[in-house]
Design a protein around this motif. Structure first.
Motif, PDB file in Angstrom:
ATOM      1  N   ASP A  25       0.840  -1.189   0.000  1.00  0.00           N
ATOM      2  CA  ASP A  25       0.000   0.000   0.000  1.00  0.00           C
ATOM      3  C   ASP A  25       0.883   1.251   0.000  1.00  0.00           C
ATOM      4  OD1 ASP A  25      -2.697   1.014   0.301  1.00  0.00           O
ATOM      5  OD2 ASP A  25      -3.042  -0.799   1.472  1.00  0.00           O
ATOM      6  N   ILE A  26       1.887   1.219   0.869  1.00  0.00           N
ATOM      7  CA  ILE A  26       2.784   2.366   1.002  1.00  0.00           C
ATOM      8  C   ILE A  26       3.584   2.548  -0.289  1.00  0.00           C
ATOM      9  CG2 ILE A  26       4.810   3.250   2.246  1.00  0.00           C
ATOM     10  CD1 ILE A  26       3.736   1.839   4.743  1.00  0.00           C
ATOM     11  N   ALA A  27       4.081   1.440  -0.834  1.00  0.00           N
ATOM     12  CA  ALA A  27       4.926   1.535  -2.024  1.00  0.00           C
ATOM     13  C   ALA A  27       4.127   2.017  -3.239  1.00  0.00           C
ATOM     14  CB  ALA A  27       5.562   0.176  -2.318  1.00  0.00           C
ATOM     15  N   LEU A  28       2.895   1.517  -3.395  1.00  0.00           N
ATOM     16  CA  LEU A  28       2.072   1.959  -4.534  1.00  0.00           C
ATOM     17  C   LEU A  28       1.807   3.452  -4.435  1.00  0.00           C
ATOM     18  CD1 LEU A  28      -0.706  -0.805  -4.707  1.00  0.00           C
ATOM     19  CD2 LEU A  28       1.041  -0.360  -6.433  1.00  0.00           C
ATOM     20  N   THR A  29       1.512   3.897  -3.225  1.00  0.00           N
ATOM     21  CA  THR A  29       1.246   5.322  -3.031  1.00  0.00           C
ATOM     22  C   THR A  29       2.507   6.128  -3.303  1.00  0.00           C
ATOM     23  OG1 THR A  29      -0.309   4.673  -1.325  1.00  0.00           O
ATOM     24  CG2 THR A  29       0.229   6.987  -1.433  1.00  0.00           C
ATOM     25  N   ASN A  30       3.640   5.571  -2.912  1.00  0.00           N
ATOM     26  CA  ASN A  30       4.901   6.258  -3.123  1.00  0.00           C
ATOM     27  C   ASN A  30       5.193   6.434  -4.622  1.00  0.00           C
ATOM     28  OD1 ASN A  30       7.220   7.438  -2.125  1.00  0.00           O
ATOM     29  ND2 ASN A  30       8.403   5.565  -2.311  1.00  0.00           N
ATOM     30  N   VAL A  31       4.978   5.381  -5.386  1.00  0.00           N
ATOM     31  CA  VAL A  31       5.180   5.465  -6.836  1.00  0.00           C
ATOM     32  C   VAL A  31       4.181   6.469  -7.427  1.00  0.00           C
ATOM     33  CG1 VAL A  31       5.049   4.171  -9.012  1.00  0.00           C
ATOM     34  CG2 VAL A  31       6.153   3.143  -7.011  1.00  0.00           C
ATOM     35  N   GLY A  32       2.933   6.389  -6.970  1.00  0.00           N
ATOM     36  CA  GLY A  32       1.907   7.320  -7.443  1.00  0.00           C
ATOM     37  C   GLY A  32       2.301   8.768  -7.154  1.00  0.00           C
ATOM     38  N   LEU A  33       2.871   8.956  -5.983  1.00  0.00           N
ATOM     39  CA  LEU A  33       3.290  10.299  -5.571  1.00  0.00           C
ATOM     40  C   LEU A  33       4.421  10.822  -6.471  1.00  0.00           C
ATOM     41  CD1 LEU A  33       2.419  12.127  -3.286  1.00  0.00           C
ATOM     42  CD2 LEU A  33       3.925  10.871  -1.763  1.00  0.00           C
ATOM     43  N   ASP A  34       5.376   9.951  -6.791  1.00  0.00           N
ATOM     44  CA  ASP A  34       6.434  10.338  -7.733  1.00  0.00           C
ATOM     45  C   ASP A  34       5.812  10.772  -9.063  1.00  0.00           C
ATOM     46  OD1 ASP A  34       8.448   9.624  -5.972  1.00  0.00           O
ATOM     47  OD2 ASP A  34       8.862   7.684  -6.915  1.00  0.00           O
ATOM     48  N   LEU A  35       4.862   9.976  -9.537  1.00  0.00           N
ATOM     49  CA  LEU A  35       4.282  10.244 -10.857  1.00  0.00           C
ATOM     50  C   LEU A  35       3.456  11.530 -10.858  1.00  0.00           C
ATOM     51  CD1 LEU A  35       3.294   6.579 -11.800  1.00  0.00           C
ATOM     52  CD2 LEU A  35       5.089   7.945 -12.881  1.00  0.00           C
ATOM     53  N   ILE A  36       2.755  11.790  -9.758  1.00  0.00           N
ATOM     54  CA  ILE A  36       1.996  13.051  -9.655  1.00  0.00           C
ATOM     55  C   ILE A  36       2.969  14.235  -9.717  1.00  0.00           C
ATOM     56  CG2 ILE A  36       0.886  14.544  -7.927  1.00  0.00           C
ATOM     57  CD1 ILE A  36      -1.185  13.093  -9.148  1.00  0.00           C
ATOM     58  N   GLY A  37       4.074  14.098  -9.008  1.00  0.00           N
ATOM     59  CA  GLY A  37       5.080  15.165  -9.003  1.00  0.00           C
ATOM     60  C   GLY A  37       5.605  15.405 -10.409  1.00  0.00           C
ATOM     61  N   GLN A  38       5.852  14.327 -11.134  1.00  0.00           N
ATOM     62  CA  GLN A  38       6.342  14.458 -12.511  1.00  0.00           C
ATOM     63  C   GLN A  38       5.270  15.080 -13.404  1.00  0.00           C
ATOM     64  OE1 GLN A  38       7.775  10.567 -13.678  1.00  0.00           O
ATOM     65  NE2 GLN A  38       8.967  10.348 -11.798  1.00  0.00           N
ATOM     66  N   ALA A  39       4.031  14.622 -13.220  1.00  0.00           N
ATOM     67  CA  ALA A  39       2.924  15.163 -14.026  1.00  0.00           C
ATOM     68  C   ALA A  39       2.824  16.679 -13.828  1.00  0.00           C
ATOM     69  CB  ALA A  39       1.606  14.491 -13.632  1.00  0.00           C
ATOM     70  N   ARG A  40       3.004  17.110 -12.591  1.00  0.00           N
ATOM     71  CA  ARG A  40       2.894  18.544 -12.321  1.00  0.00           C
ATOM     72  C   ARG A  40       3.976  19.322 -13.072  1.00  0.00           C
ATOM     73  NH1 ARG A  40       2.375  19.726  -6.093  1.00  0.00           N
ATOM     74  NH2 ARG A  40       1.893  21.772  -6.954  1.00  0.00           N
ATOM     75  N   MET A  41       5.190  18.760 -13.100  1.00  0.00           N
ATOM     76  CA  MET A  41       6.274  19.462 -13.812  1.00  0.00           C
ATOM     77  C   MET A  41       5.995  19.508 -15.319  1.00  0.00           C
ATOM     78  SD  MET A  41       9.767  18.307 -11.837  1.00  0.00           S
ATOM     79  CE  MET A  41       9.563  16.538 -11.878  1.00  0.00           C
ATOM     80  N   TRP A  42       5.587  18.367 -15.891  1.00  0.00           N
ATOM     81  CA  TRP A  42       5.321  18.341 -17.342  1.00  0.00           C
ATOM     82  C   TRP A  42       4.165  19.267 -17.709  1.00  0.00           C
ATOM     83  CZ3 TRP A  42       9.150  16.537 -19.957  1.00  0.00           C
ATOM     84  CH2 TRP A  42       9.836  15.367 -19.611  1.00  0.00           C
ATOM     85  N   LEU A  43       3.078  19.191 -16.925  1.00  0.00           N
ATOM     86  CA  LEU A  43       1.888  19.967 -17.289  1.00  0.00           C
ATOM     87  C   LEU A  43       2.096  21.463 -17.058  1.00  0.00           C
ATOM     88  CD1 LEU A  43      -1.026  17.634 -16.046  1.00  0.00           C
ATOM     89  CD2 LEU A  43      -0.149  17.904 -18.380  1.00  0.00           C
ATOM     90  N   SER A  44       2.836  21.799 -16.004  1.00  0.00           N
ATOM     91  CA  SER A  44       3.113  23.232 -15.787  1.00  0.00           C
ATOM     92  C   SER A  44       3.893  23.791 -16.973  1.00  0.00           C
ATOM     93  CB  SER A  44       3.937  23.444 -14.525  1.00  0.00           C
ATOM     94  OG  SER A  44       3.190  23.095 -13.406  1.00  0.00           O
ATOM     95  N   TYR A  45       4.892  23.029 -17.383  1.00  0.00           N
ATOM     96  CA  TYR A  45       5.697  23.491 -18.519  1.00  0.00           C
ATOM     97  C   TYR A  45       4.859  23.539 -19.791  1.00  0.00           C
ATOM     98  CZ  TYR A  45       9.634  23.825 -21.795  1.00  0.00           C
ATOM     99  OH  TYR A  45      10.490  24.203 -22.789  1.00  0.00           O
ATOM    100  N   ALA A  46       4.006  22.532 -19.974  1.00  0.00           N
ATOM    101  CA  ALA A  46       3.118  22.531 -21.149  1.00  0.00           C
ATOM    102  C   ALA A  46       2.265  23.801 -21.173  1.00  0.00           C
ATOM    103  CB  ALA A  46       2.230  21.284 -21.146  1.00  0.00           C
ATOM    104  N   GLY A  47       1.735  24.156 -20.000  1.00  0.00           N
ATOM    105  CA  GLY A  47       0.904  25.355 -19.912  1.00  0.00           C
ATOM    106  C   GLY A  47       1.688  26.613 -20.283  1.00  0.00           C
ATOM    107  N   GLU A  48       2.953  26.663 -19.856  1.00  0.00           N
ATOM    108  CA  GLU A  48       3.788  27.831 -20.210  1.00  0.00           C
ATOM    109  C   GLU A  48       4.034  27.890 -21.705  1.00  0.00           C
ATOM    110  OE1 GLU A  48       7.420  27.950 -17.851  1.00  0.00           O
ATOM    111  OE2 GLU A  48       6.279  27.107 -16.160  1.00  0.00           O
TER     112      GLU A  48
END
Lengths: 331, 251
Positions: B37-60
């Motif tokens: 449970d912890i590990a899946l959430t941890n991977v999900g958290l990494d991916l959310i962080g990455q998504a935020r960087m990609w999408l923020s840049y896309a928006g710019e």
């Protein structure tokens, strides 16, 4: 205070005159604030009570992931989603530290989890309430984690070393959880009228159950008196509840929310808030399984455990195969 | 590379990481054991962080005032550019891990290539992400091996999972005009060139897991062009609910 009304199995507080030499020596060490460690001699009732208390706390962390999980897929921004995922992950980690602390007392995590699924052990009544709007995620952090911290900070000084040390780590993370909860409430209260209404609805539903988290008055309780003698409980339920109310009411005022208690008022003489009468029948009902979500919470946990059985079996089988191969290679 | 192509290219990375993170977050509290449970959430958290960087840049890059949340919560399914693989439902633990395994191996190769991107922002996001994804690869590969070479039941479930998801892996290596533009500009990876190393890494893990690599390489296509499976609409309905229902709210 994810552990409510922990039974010590005793009918009266152990008095010095009736103690064996080991018990007297044990109590003297506790009185002198020397930590009890797993290999030290301890009274059987102390060990059993601690197992119950730590187990309830551990189960509460794990079951407590579910009401938040109910909103993690619907979190309203990527930042909120990330924060909530991190918080839920922390809670899983707290569950793990606590099960490990319980295991130092000679029980196994699998047996404790069986007890939870079979209804033999409890978890905090608060997690049997539903999360119906996004503000509930704020209220859980602000009120529920806030109430938990009240109890857990003193427990950092409790007599049992592994539990006290687990609590130090947990408290650091819980105070972050409480702040993020308040931050969600603040955003909701400064937002649109619909958001403010969600926040008020949430406080209306979570206020009384949060006060119930501390358990009924235990001034007369033999179990609490014994637990205090053993220093695995440091303050009475009423003292903790009062601290919580005194801290939280001004925060509600700052948010511009109305606490749903017409009798709530500041008592100048006592220097504390007076609160109305808590509906202890509701609390007892929830403990007996008649809360809004008792059935769903246990069904979800049990289903997760049963669905995961083949995965756990496979992991064990694979580890065995690896060990056999390594042994053959070494031969 | 036109700004419009660059925007589209960034959405592909952002949407794949976001949609997979959303799928992983569905597991919260329901994993087979607390550590998972912890590990899946941890991977999900990494991916959310990455998504935020990609999408923020896309928006710019798009320069129409859309931030990460506007892009995540206010686009409909046909505007999403994620791979079909990541939107597939969680299924059982074998399906979740097989999906992760097939994606992680591609993801790491793509990020490694992008660490040398001529777009400095892309290179920086890739460098940060690839450290996280190296761990994702290790974890999902480990689970494919454990379940493949575990019990009869887990072997069958993992083989079924790999067989069922295989048709969604192919499109990861089939470039379209946007991918070609990104490659020519030195911004994005040469997707076709990632196929051989991917096949070799995935094949070695499947062999160790006593699993058979599927023989049929027919690939479902369309994710990066906005033609999705039926599953994405439901995922977005849930994920976007609050932003859609209360468009004026700030959370």
């Amino acid at each position: 205070m994810y552990a409510q009304m922990v039974d010590t199995g005793l009918k009266q507080v152990a008095e010095a005159t009736g103690m064996s030499p080991e018990e007297s020596a044990f109590q003297a060490r506790v009185d002198a604030d020397v930590k009890v460690e797993p290999k030290d001699w301890m009274p059987e009732a102390y060990r059993r009570t601690l197992v119950r208390q730590i187990q309830q706390h551990a189960h509460s962390e794990i079951v407590g992931m579910l009401p938040e999980g109910n909103w993690v897929t619907r979190a309203p921004s990527l930042k909120r989603k990330a924060i909530l995922m991190a918080k839920i992950q922390d809670e899983g980690g707290h569950g793990l530290y606590l099960y490990s602390a319980a295991e130092t007392l000679g029980v196994s995590r699998d047996n404790l989890i069986d007890d939870l699924h079979a209804g033999r052990s409890k978890y905090s009544s608060i997690f049997n309430y539903p999360t119906l709007n996004w503000a509930d995620i704020g209220a859980i952090g602000w009120l529920v984690d806030g109430a938990a911290i009240m109890n857990q900070i003193p427990l950092c000084r409790c007599s049992y070393g592994p539990y006290a040390r687990a609590m130090v780590r947990i408290c650091k993370e819980e105070s972050f959880h409480q702040r993020q909860g308040f931050d969600i409430m603040l955003a909701m209260c400064r937002g649109t009228p619909e958001q403010k209404a969600m926040a008020q609805d949430s406080l209306d539903r979570w206020w009384w159950p949060s006060l119930m988290m501390f358990g009924p008055s235990d001034a007369e309780s033999v179990h609490s008196a014994q637990s205090m003698r053993w220093k695995i409980k440091l303050l009475s339920n009423d003292e903790l509840r009062q601290r919580f109310v005194d801290q939280t009411v001004p925060q509600a005022e700052f948010l511009g929310l109305r606490v749903p208690d017409p009798e709530l008022r500041w008592n100048d003489e006592r220097g504390h808030y007076d609160v109305g009468t808590i509906d202890w029948k509701e609390f007892q009902d929830v403990l007996r399984g008649h809360g809004p979500c008792n059935r769903d919470r246990i069904r979800t946990r049990t289903k997760a455990w049963e669905d995961g059985e083949w995965v756990r079996e496979a992991a064990v089988a694979h580890a065995r195969k690896r060990a056999e191969r390594a042994a053959r290679a070494a031969a | 590379m036109t700004p419009s192509d660059r925007f589209d290219f960034l959405l592909r990375m952002g949407d794949s990481t976001l949609v997979l993170a959303q799928r992983l977050s569905e597991w919260v509290g329901k994993g087979p054991v607390i550590e998972e449970d912890i590990a899946l959430t941890n991977v999900g958290l990494d991916l959310i962080g990455q998504a935020r960087m990609w999408l923020s840049y896309a928006g710019e890059v798009e320069a129409r005032g859309r931030d990460e949340d506007a892009l995540a919560f206010r686009r409909d399914a046909h505007e999403f550019r994620n791979a079909l693989l990541v939107e597939q439902p969680n299924g059982d633990y074998a399906e979740t891990m097989a999906r992760q395994f097939l994606f992680d191996h591609w993801h790491l190769l793509a990020l490694k290539a992008m660490e040398r991107s001529r777009d400095e922002r892309v290179a920086a996001i890739a460098a940060k992400s690839s450290k996280e994804v190296a761990y994702h690869v290790e974890r999902s590969t480990d689970w494919v091996i454990r379940l493949g070479d575990g019990t009869d039941v887990s072997h069958r479930r993992m083989q079924d999972a790999v067989d069922g998801l295989w048709m969604f892996a192919g499109e990861l290596f089939l470039p379209d005009a946007v991918d070609a533009a990104a490659r020519e500009a030195g911004v994005g990876p040469d997707l076709a060139a990632l196929a051989a190393p991917w096949r070799s890494a995935v094949g070695a893990a499947l062999a160790e897991a006593t699993l058979t690599m599927p023989g049929d390489d027919w690939a479902q296509r369309g994710g990066r062009q906005g033609r999705h499976t039926e599953h994405l609409g439901h995922l977005l309905t849930e994920m976007q609910f609050l932003q859609r229902a209360y468009p004026d709210a700030k959370w």
